[in-house]
Write a protein that holds these residues in place. Structure first.
Motif, PDB file in Angstrom:
ATOM      1  N   THR A 103     -10.347 -18.606  -2.263  1.00 25.39           N
ATOM      2  CA  THR A 103      -9.482 -17.430  -2.268  1.00 25.39           C
ATOM      3  C   THR A 103      -9.288 -16.920  -3.682  1.00 25.39           C
ATOM      4  N   HIS A 104      -9.469 -15.624  -3.848  1.00 23.72           N
ATOM      5  CA  HIS A 104      -9.275 -14.953  -5.133  1.00 23.72           C
ATOM      6  C   HIS A 104      -8.036 -14.076  -5.040  1.00 23.72           C
ATOM      7  N   GLU A 105      -7.156 -14.194  -6.013  1.00 25.25           N
ATOM      8  CA  GLU A 105      -5.998 -13.293  -6.125  1.00 25.25           C
ATOM      9  C   GLU A 105      -6.463 -12.093  -6.941  1.00 25.25           C
ATOM     10  N   VAL A 106      -6.333 -10.908  -6.385  1.00 34.62           N
ATOM     11  CA  VAL A 106      -6.729  -9.689  -7.085  1.00 34.62           C
ATOM     12  C   VAL A 106      -5.549  -8.739  -7.125  1.00 34.62           C
ATOM     13  N   SER A 107      -5.469  -7.967  -8.189  1.00 36.73           N
ATOM     14  CA  SER A 107      -4.376  -7.009  -8.301  1.00 36.73           C
ATOM     15  C   SER A 107      -4.709  -5.974  -9.370  1.00 36.73           C
ATOM     16  N   SER A 108      -4.010  -4.871  -9.308  1.00 38.91           N
ATOM     17  CA  SER A 108      -4.124  -3.859 -10.347  1.00 38.91           C
ATOM     18  C   SER A 108      -2.997  -2.849 -10.193  1.00 38.91           C
ATOM     19  N   ASP A 109      -2.787  -2.129 -11.249  1.00 39.19           N
ATOM     20  CA  ASP A 109      -1.843  -1.011 -11.273  1.00 39.19           C
ATOM     21  C   ASP A 109      -2.635   0.245 -11.597  1.00 39.19           C
ATOM     22  N   GLY A 110      -2.098   1.374 -11.218  1.00 38.53           N
ATOM     23  CA  GLY A 110      -2.750   2.625 -11.549  1.00 38.53           C
ATOM     24  C   GLY A 110      -1.840   3.805 -11.281  1.00 38.53           C
ATOM     25  N   ILE A 111      -2.419   4.975 -11.442  1.00 39.07           N
ATOM     26  CA  ILE A 111      -1.694   6.232 -11.234  1.00 39.07           C
ATOM     27  C   ILE A 111      -2.536   7.125 -10.335  1.00 39.07           C
ATOM     28  N   LEU A 112      -1.884   7.747  -9.357  1.00 42.60           N
ATOM     29  CA  LEU A 112      -2.530   8.711  -8.472  1.00 42.60           C
ATOM     30  C   LEU A 112      -2.101  10.107  -8.892  1.00 42.60           C
ATOM     31  N   HIS A 113      -3.069  10.994  -9.028  1.00 35.29           N
ATOM     32  CA  HIS A 113      -2.808  12.390  -9.398  1.00 35.29           C
ATOM     33  C   HIS A 113      -3.027  13.263  -8.165  1.00 35.29           C
ATOM     34  N   HIS A 114      -1.990  13.944  -7.720  1.00 33.41           N
ATOM     35  CA  HIS A 114      -2.059  14.843  -6.562  1.00 33.41           C
ATOM     36  C   HIS A 114      -2.708  14.151  -5.355  1.00 33.41           C
ATOM     37  N   PRO A 115      -2.145  13.039  -4.869  1.00 32.29           N
ATOM     38  CA  PRO A 115      -2.791  12.320  -3.765  1.00 32.29           C
ATOM     39  C   PRO A 115      -2.606  12.945  -2.382  1.00 32.29           C
ATOM     40  N   ASP A 116      -1.626  13.839  -2.214  1.00 36.08           N
ATOM     41  CA  ASP A 116      -1.346  14.374  -0.882  1.00 36.08           C
ATOM     42  C   ASP A 116      -2.601  14.972  -0.252  1.00 36.08           C
ATOM     43  N   GLY A 117      -2.852  14.569   0.991  1.00 37.69           N
ATOM     44  CA  GLY A 117      -3.991  15.066   1.745  1.00 37.69           C
ATOM     45  C   GLY A 117      -5.294  14.328   1.474  1.00 37.69           C
ATOM     46  N   ARG A 118      -5.286  13.380   0.585  1.00 40.08           N
ATOM     47  CA  ARG A 118      -6.522  12.672   0.218  1.00 40.08           C
ATOM     48  C   ARG A 118      -6.757  11.442   1.094  1.00 40.08           C
ATOM     49  N   LEU A 119      -8.007  10.991   1.100  1.00 41.65           N
ATOM     50  CA  LEU A 119      -8.391   9.698   1.641  1.00 41.65           C
ATOM     51  C   LEU A 119      -8.889   8.883   0.452  1.00 41.65           C
ATOM     52  N   LEU A 120      -8.140   7.843   0.114  1.00 40.01           N
ATOM     53  CA  LEU A 120      -8.495   6.963  -1.002  1.00 40.01           C
ATOM     54  C   LEU A 120      -9.040   5.658  -0.448  1.00 40.01           C
ATOM     55  N   TYR A 121      -9.962   5.064  -1.170  1.00 43.46           N
ATOM     56  CA  TYR A 121     -10.555   3.798  -0.754  1.00 43.46           C
ATOM     57  C   TYR A 121     -10.101   2.689  -1.691  1.00 43.46           C
ATOM     58  N   ALA A 122      -9.726   1.551  -1.102  1.00 43.38           N
ATOM     59  CA  ALA A 122      -9.407   0.354  -1.882  1.00 43.38           C
ATOM     60  C   ALA A 122     -10.734  -0.350  -2.146  1.00 43.38           C
ATOM     61  N   LEU A 123     -11.079  -0.474  -3.423  1.00 38.43           N
ATOM     62  CA  LEU A 123     -12.373  -1.027  -3.804  1.00 38.43           C
ATOM     63  C   LEU A 123     -12.198  -2.217  -4.733  1.00 38.43           C
ATOM     64  N   GLY A 124     -13.123  -3.137  -4.650  1.00 38.42           N
ATOM     65  CA  GLY A 124     -13.158  -4.278  -5.557  1.00 38.42           C
ATOM     66  C   GLY A 124     -14.478  -4.282  -6.303  1.00 38.42           C
ATOM     67  N   SER A 125     -14.449  -4.839  -7.497  1.00 34.61           N
ATOM     68  CA  SER A 125     -15.685  -4.921  -8.281  1.00 34.61           C
ATOM     69  C   SER A 125     -15.605  -6.129  -9.215  1.00 34.61           C
ATOM     70  N   ASN A 126     -16.675  -6.330  -9.950  1.00 37.31           N
ATOM     71  CA  ASN A 126     -16.766  -7.418 -10.938  1.00 37.31           C
ATOM     72  C   ASN A 126     -16.409  -8.769 -10.347  1.00 37.31           C
ATOM     73  N   ASN A 127     -17.103  -9.114  -9.254  1.00 36.90           N
ATOM     74  CA  ASN A 127     -16.916 -10.420  -8.619  1.00 36.90           C
ATOM     75  C   ASN A 127     -15.453 -10.663  -8.223  1.00 36.90           C
ATOM     76  N   PHE A 128     -14.860  -9.659  -7.589  1.00 36.01           N
ATOM     77  CA  PHE A 128     -13.478  -9.732  -7.087  1.00 36.01           C
ATOM     78  C   PHE A 128     -12.444  -9.902  -8.204  1.00 36.01           C
TER      79      PHE A 128
END
Length: 157
Positions: A103-128
């Protein structure tokens, strides 16, 4: 457009029409916006649990396994805001080369700009090791910090 306060303003027939219209417009503006987040289980994952925080509040939890390999959730946002912070906290379980579950614990923080109406994808990279939200049609709609989120840390006693 029908707003929840329309019935209340109809009960005030003596108000001038312009004032009644202004009250309706303000009531309609108070409604929240929404966007969607989709997450899929990668082929080398056994399971995944993701908690999604928007503006510091838990907005959704997505659980993926062999029975549920993809899920999309609706996230409501407060009216009047065009930028929102997000945090993804996840546990991704894979089968390692020795055949053991890991089991890998993954996390991140970020900022969404004008997200209303969007479809966003949760993505992982760099070996989780990285986990973030992305709108592939508009990569500038979100940004993420590559460090792990402190929001996801669990206290050890």
């Amino acid at each position: 457009m029908f707003c929840a306060l329309r019935k209340a303003t109809l009960a005030l027939p003596r108000l001038p029409a312009a004032l009644t219209s202004l009250m309706l417009l303000q009531a309609c503006a108070a409604h929240a916006g929404e966007f969607h987040i989709s997450d899929s289980k990668a082929s080398d994952e056994l399971s995944e649990v993701t908690r999604i925080y928007i503006d510091g509040t838990l907005a959704a939890t997505i659980r993926l396994d062999d029975k549920t390999q993809e899920k999309t959730v609706k996230v409501m946002t407060p009216a009047g805001r065009v930028e929102h912070t997000y945090t993804l906290c996840g546990q991704i379980t894979i089968r390692n080369p020795e055949g053991m579950a890991e089991t890998h614990e993954v996390s991140s923080d970020g900022i969404l700009h004008h997200p209303d109406g969007r479809l966003l994808y949760a993505l992982g990279s760099n070996n989780f090791t990285e986990f973030y939200l992305l709108d592939p049609d508009d990569p500038d709609a979100s940004e993420h910090h590559t460090s792990h989120s402190r929001v996801c840390s669990t206290p050890v006693s």
